[in-house]
Design an enzyme around this catalytic site. Structure first.
Site, PDB file in Angstrom:
ATOM      1  N   SER A 107       0.692  -1.018  -0.108  1.00 53.23           N
ATOM      2  CA  SER A 107       0.221   0.233   0.076  1.00 53.23           C
ATOM      3  C   SER A 107       0.645   1.299  -0.104  1.00 53.23           C
ATOM      4  CB  SER A 107      -1.033  -0.265   1.122  1.00 53.23           C
ATOM      5  OG  SER A 107      -0.224   0.116   2.738  1.00 53.23           O
ATOM      6  N   LYS A 108      -0.055   2.813   0.484  1.00 52.87           N
ATOM      7  CA  LYS A 108       1.019   3.579  -0.023  1.00 52.87           C
ATOM      8  C   LYS A 108       2.125   3.646   0.710  1.00 52.87           C
ATOM      9  CE  LYS A 108      -2.834   6.740  -2.557  1.00 52.87           C
ATOM     10  NZ  LYS A 108      -3.089   7.626  -2.808  1.00 52.87           N
ATOM     11  N   ARG A 109       1.031   3.548   2.339  1.00 57.85           N
ATOM     12  CA  ARG A 109       2.597   3.663   3.205  1.00 57.85           C
ATOM     13  C   ARG A 109       3.894   2.669   2.708  1.00 57.85           C
ATOM     14  NH1 ARG A 109       2.031  -0.977   7.414  1.00 57.85           N
ATOM     15  NH2 ARG A 109       0.938  -2.201   6.896  1.00 57.85           N
TER      16      ARG A 109
ATOM     17  N   GLY B 241       6.068   2.875   0.141  1.00 55.21           N
ATOM     18  CA  GLY B 241       6.286   3.892  -1.011  1.00 55.21           C
ATOM     19  C   GLY B 241       5.536   3.677  -2.133  1.00 55.21           C
TER      20      GLY B 241
END
Length: 471
Positions: free
Chosen positions: A238-240, A242
């Protein structure tokens, strides 16, 4: 059999890494077998689908080089066809109208949950649907009562699902709009898709879709459900973790070949080989070789691959991508040295195109200021004399190439009885503003004679001004 594969993203966001890998696997299989690769935009979620997301998908596919023979097709352009199939299923008794209210269904679900039963529609409208005034019914597919669905999955192996575990899914909403599972089936049927390569989060949909295909008398495609991609912590990527958008990797300075090479190695391998050209991927790829287990995304491995491709790709190809990154810095590639020569000079010490563009910026425009530490150490009274003498020597050169420049610097060092570094490092700071650049003879050759002489003059003036301030 002529192989036909498809990639069918929903335009509700960017083209993410997981989708790009699915597209790559599907594309490789079609290419290997001389087949057809289709791009289909599944945009029936009208509230979340956007034109910007469609453009992001198309842009990502183009940047990666995943070309398609057919498409892009849009599901929103095919509503009449879906309605035709829905009516066909109704006419053959494979579908029926359901008048159950939301409240009834919620109550059914709650009671099933309380009894620790699997929540599912109980088929109450199956045999005697009773029209209700003011109620617009949904349409449900009549799933077979008995038997089982057997999926001979190319990745998961044999998967067997009992029809008794499947309820009657909705294929048309109360407003008449078709649902995802119906649209997918009709599209795969009409587009003659032979192999469906998709994420294993769709595996639960497959038995339902196969039953609809069988109800339509259609041949069922071969399925390959690929595992998900995880972050280093074992959670779904996911975005967390990167960047997860394909175009974000473009923006961060990765070559498309590096990303493709990295993606193909997520859940697929060929012995211990790590580096694959696109042609090698096509020649070696098989769906059966995809690993059933999830893969973890390793950014350090991707950086390593990117540096490899910067080093070993055709400099002209790298220059093509570097041009865009220079533009992002407000630099005009036409106002400086040949980009191919810049790539040759910079590729060894830069791991991304962003780094390469930033470290090459001084070749295309005047830098604002010297690095403080570099100037303090190298732009001194002693180096000023060396720089002035070297400037005169360089000004006399008839040929401006690295060999002539190197000879002039070497002769200057010999005459002054100093090591080459005593001249080269002050000279590097004078022309680039920092202590880091390609070999000094290459740096000056790229910069050009007039810019080199002007920057040496600037450095000499800088030293003189600093000396005045200190007295």
């Amino acid at each position: 059999m002529s192989i036909r594969t498809r990639f069918a993203p929903s335009p509700t966001g960017y083209l993410h890494i997981g989708g790009a890998r699915t597209a790559l696997f599907s594309w490789l299989y079609a290419r290997k077998h001389g087949g057809t690769f289709i791009l289909r935009i599944e945009d029936t979620d009208l509230e979340r689908s956007t034109a910007e997301s469609v453009n992001a998908i198309l842009e990502g596919m183009t940047w990666l080089g995943l070309d398609y023979e057919e498409g892009p097709f849009y599901q929103t352009h095919r509503f009449d066809r879906y309605k035709e199939i829905i009516h066909q299923l109704l006419d053959t008794g494979h579908a029926y109208h359901c008048y159950c209210s939301k409240e009834e269904l919620d109550d059914l679900r709650n009671r099933q949950m309380e009894n620790k039963e699997k929540p599912r529609y109980d088929g109450r409208c199956r045999y005697n649907p009773s029209p209700r005034a003011g109620v617009s019914p949904v349409i449900r597919f009549r799933n077979p009562d008995d038997g089982e669905v057997v999926i001979e999955d190319k990745v998961k192996g044999r998967v067997v699902v009992s029809n008794s575990e499947l309820d009657d899914l909705i294929i048309a909403r109360s407003d008449g709009s078709p649902t995802y599972n119906l649209c997918v089936v009709v599209d795969d049927l009409d587009m003659r898709v032979t192999h469906v390569v998709r994420g294993d989060d769709h595996l639960n949909n497959t038995p339902r879709q196969m039953n609809i295909l069988k109800a339509l008398g259609a041949e069922v495609p071969i399925y390959a459900h690929v595992p998900m991609i995880l972050g280093a912590d074992g959670a779904r990527l996911s975005k967390r973790h990167g960047a997860v958008s394909v175009m974000q990797y473009r923006d961060e300075g990765y070559l498309p070949e590096a990303l493709l090479n990295y993606l193909v190695r997520l859940s697929w391998s060929h012995g211990d080989q790590e580096i694959f050209s696109v042609d090698e991927m096509i020649a070696l790829f098989e769906l059966e070789d995809i690993n059933v287990s999830a893969s973890s995304f390793n950014p350090e491995k991707l950086i390593w691959l990117n540096h490899h491709y910067l080093m070993h790709s055709d400099p002209l190809h790298v220059a093509h991508h570097l041009r865009w990154h220079l533009g992002q810095l407000g630099l005009d590639p036409a106002e400086g040295p040949d980009l191919v020569e810049v790539v040759k000079a910079q590729r060894e010490r830069n791991k991304t195109l962003v780094d390469m563009a930033k470290s090459s910026a001084f070749l295309y425009r005047e830098f604002d200021a010297y690095d403080d530490k570099a100037a303090q150490k190298n732009l001194t009274a002693d180096s000023s004399l060396l720089l002035q003498d070297l400037r005169d020597s360089l000004a006399e050169l008839q040929a401006w190439d690295k060999e002539s420049i190197h000879a002039a610097i070497e002769a200057m060092a010999k005459e002054a009885e100093v090591k080459m570094g005593a001249i080269a490092q002050p000279l590097r700071v004078a022309v680039s503003g920092t202590t880091v650049s390609p070999p000094i003879d290459v740096t000056l050759a790229l910069l050009g004679k007039s810019k080199t002489l002007a920057r040496i003059d600037r450095a000499v003036d800088y030293i003189a001004n600093n000396l005045k301030k200190s007295t």
